[in-house]
Design a protein around this motif. Sequence first.
Motif, PDB file in Angstrom:
ATOM      1  N   ALA A 170       0.803  -1.224   0.000  1.00 40.58           N
ATOM      2  CA  ALA A 170       0.000   0.000   0.000  1.00 40.58           C
ATOM      3  C   ALA A 170       0.833   1.270   0.000  1.00 40.58           C
ATOM      4  CB  ALA A 170      -0.923  -0.006   1.229  1.00 40.58           C
ATOM      5  N   PHE A 171       2.138   1.167   0.238  1.00 37.93           N
ATOM      6  CA  PHE A 171       2.953   2.365   0.405  1.00 37.93           C
ATOM      7  C   PHE A 171       2.916   3.257  -0.835  1.00 37.93           C
ATOM      8  CE2 PHE A 171       7.092   4.517  -0.019  1.00 37.93           C
ATOM      9  CZ  PHE A 171       7.025   5.338   1.099  1.00 37.93           C
ATOM     10  N   LEU A 172       3.023   2.653  -2.028  1.00 36.67           N
ATOM     11  CA  LEU A 172       3.032   3.431  -3.258  1.00 36.67           C
ATOM     12  C   LEU A 172       1.735   4.219  -3.422  1.00 36.67           C
ATOM     13  CD1 LEU A 172       4.424   4.213  -5.883  1.00 36.67           C
ATOM     14  CD2 LEU A 172       3.505   2.141  -6.932  1.00 36.67           C
ATOM     15  N   LEU A 173       0.608   3.588  -3.135  1.00 38.65           N
ATOM     16  CA  LEU A 173      -0.676   4.281  -3.220  1.00 38.65           C
ATOM     17  C   LEU A 173      -0.772   5.421  -2.213  1.00 38.65           C
ATOM     18  CD1 LEU A 173      -3.353   1.471  -3.735  1.00 38.65           C
ATOM     19  CD2 LEU A 173      -3.022   3.499  -5.153  1.00 38.65           C
ATOM     20  N   THR A 174      -0.277   5.200  -1.004  1.00 38.57           N
ATOM     21  CA  THR A 174      -0.361   6.222   0.035  1.00 38.57           C
ATOM     22  C   THR A 174       0.485   7.433  -0.327  1.00 38.57           C
ATOM     23  OG1 THR A 174      -0.679   4.474   1.679  1.00 38.57           O
ATOM     24  CG2 THR A 174      -0.106   6.651   2.509  1.00 38.57           C
ATOM     25  N   VAL A 175       1.692   7.186  -0.818  1.00 42.83           N
ATOM     26  CA  VAL A 175       2.555   8.284  -1.249  1.00 42.83           C
ATOM     27  C   VAL A 175       1.928   9.027  -2.431  1.00 42.83           C
ATOM     28  CG1 VAL A 175       4.795   8.830  -2.275  1.00 42.83           C
ATOM     29  CG2 VAL A 175       4.663   7.234  -0.367  1.00 42.83           C
ATOM     30  N   ALA A 176       1.342   8.274  -3.368  1.00 40.41           N
ATOM     31  CA  ALA A 176       0.700   8.894  -4.525  1.00 40.41           C
ATOM     32  C   ALA A 176      -0.462   9.786  -4.101  1.00 40.41           C
ATOM     33  CB  ALA A 176       0.208   7.812  -5.484  1.00 40.41           C
ATOM     34  N   ALA A 177      -1.153   9.405  -3.049  1.00 41.88           N
ATOM     35  CA  ALA A 177      -2.267  10.227  -2.557  1.00 41.88           C
ATOM     36  C   ALA A 177      -1.774  11.602  -2.115  1.00 41.88           C
ATOM     37  CB  ALA A 177      -2.962   9.525  -1.397  1.00 41.88           C
ATOM     38  N   GLY A 178      -0.611  11.627  -1.442  1.00 45.22           N
ATOM     39  CA  GLY A 178      -0.059  12.911  -1.035  1.00 45.22           C
ATOM     40  C   GLY A 178       0.294  13.787  -2.217  1.00 45.22           C
ATOM     41  N   ALA A 179       0.854  13.178  -3.263  1.00 42.00           N
ATOM     42  CA  ALA A 179       1.234  13.934  -4.455  1.00 42.00           C
ATOM     43  C   ALA A 179       0.011  14.438  -5.221  1.00 42.00           C
ATOM     44  CB  ALA A 179       2.105  13.069  -5.362  1.00 42.00           C
ATOM     45  N   MET A 180      -1.050  13.625  -5.271  1.00 43.72           N
ATOM     46  CA  MET A 180      -2.229  13.976  -6.069  1.00 43.72           C
ATOM     47  C   MET A 180      -3.206  14.875  -5.328  1.00 43.72           C
ATOM     48  SD  MET A 180      -3.222  10.525  -8.226  1.00 43.72           S
ATOM     49  CE  MET A 180      -3.455   9.507  -6.767  1.00 43.72           C
ATOM     50  N   PHE A 181      -3.424  14.605  -4.026  1.00 44.49           N
ATOM     51  CA  PHE A 181      -4.504  15.273  -3.296  1.00 44.49           C
ATOM     52  C   PHE A 181      -4.021  16.173  -2.162  1.00 44.49           C
ATOM     53  CE2 PHE A 181      -6.162  11.043  -4.671  1.00 44.49           C
ATOM     54  CZ  PHE A 181      -7.049  11.500  -5.634  1.00 44.49           C
ATOM     55  N   GLY A 182      -2.722  16.168  -1.863  1.00 38.19           N
ATOM     56  CA  GLY A 182      -2.246  16.932  -0.718  1.00 38.19           C
ATOM     57  C   GLY A 182      -2.271  16.091   0.549  1.00 38.19           C
ATOM     58  N   VAL A 183      -1.698  16.644   1.604  1.00 39.84           N
ATOM     59  CA  VAL A 183      -1.512  15.863   2.828  1.00 39.84           C
ATOM     60  C   VAL A 183      -2.839  15.511   3.495  1.00 39.84           C
ATOM     61  CG1 VAL A 183      -0.476  15.819   5.132  1.00 39.84           C
ATOM     62  CG2 VAL A 183       0.779  16.833   3.215  1.00 39.84           C
ATOM     63  N   TRP A 184      -3.654  16.505   3.783  1.00 38.38           N
ATOM     64  CA  TRP A 184      -4.838  16.233   4.609  1.00 38.38           C
ATOM     65  C   TRP A 184      -5.932  15.520   3.824  1.00 38.38           C
ATOM     66  CZ3 TRP A 184      -3.037  16.196   9.030  1.00 38.38           C
ATOM     67  CH2 TRP A 184      -2.091  17.139   9.429  1.00 38.38           C
TER      68      TRP A 184
END
Length: 203
Positions: free
Chosen positions: A36-50
């Motif tokens: 899941a790490f790749l998806l979680t990191v991608a979420a930060g890049a695409m949608f921002g932290v919060w």
Amino acid sequence: MDWLAPAILALGQMGAWAPVLFVALYIVAAVALVPAFLLTVAAGAMFGVWWGSILVFVGASLGASAAYGLAMPLRDSRWMRRATCRGRMGAIGAAVAGEGVRFMVLLRLSPFLPYSPLNYVLALSGVRYVDFVSALPGMIPVIVLSTYYGKVMGDLASLVAGASPPRGADYYAVLLAGLAVAIGSTVLITRAARQAIERQRHR
């Protein structure tokens, strides 16, 4: 894993549907034992932290519940036990049996215990669903740290590519300082969780 990176890239073209499809992709990844790490990191890049952290937590919680639902009927099957109860994960499954929510929270706090297999191991250990769900907020610190890492990497990649408006040195200094704090926090959380897990296992 070959399908995951193209799927993440395709999400960037989905507009308003991107958050919904991201959550759905996370659920599929959880059930399919994809890291899941790749998806979680991608979420930060695409949608921002919060916003990214919220989407990851929703997707991870629904994915964990789906894995629990799939594992429970197969709990006594030989092949499922053989697939998920070996080595370190098997030792965790044995240790968590009979323990409470606190121990599962400690397991969730560690970024070095793989999220997807852990869902199945906990389900196969016989924990109640209500306890399983109650421990899911233990994922939040690791999720926030990982999405922050993704946000930093995304901003730096945009800067290098010239795809974002120029920002001052102060912005990137604060961003990198925050990343250093995030990495340090991850190390401290991991160490504390590992020590607590070892104490619980040897009681």
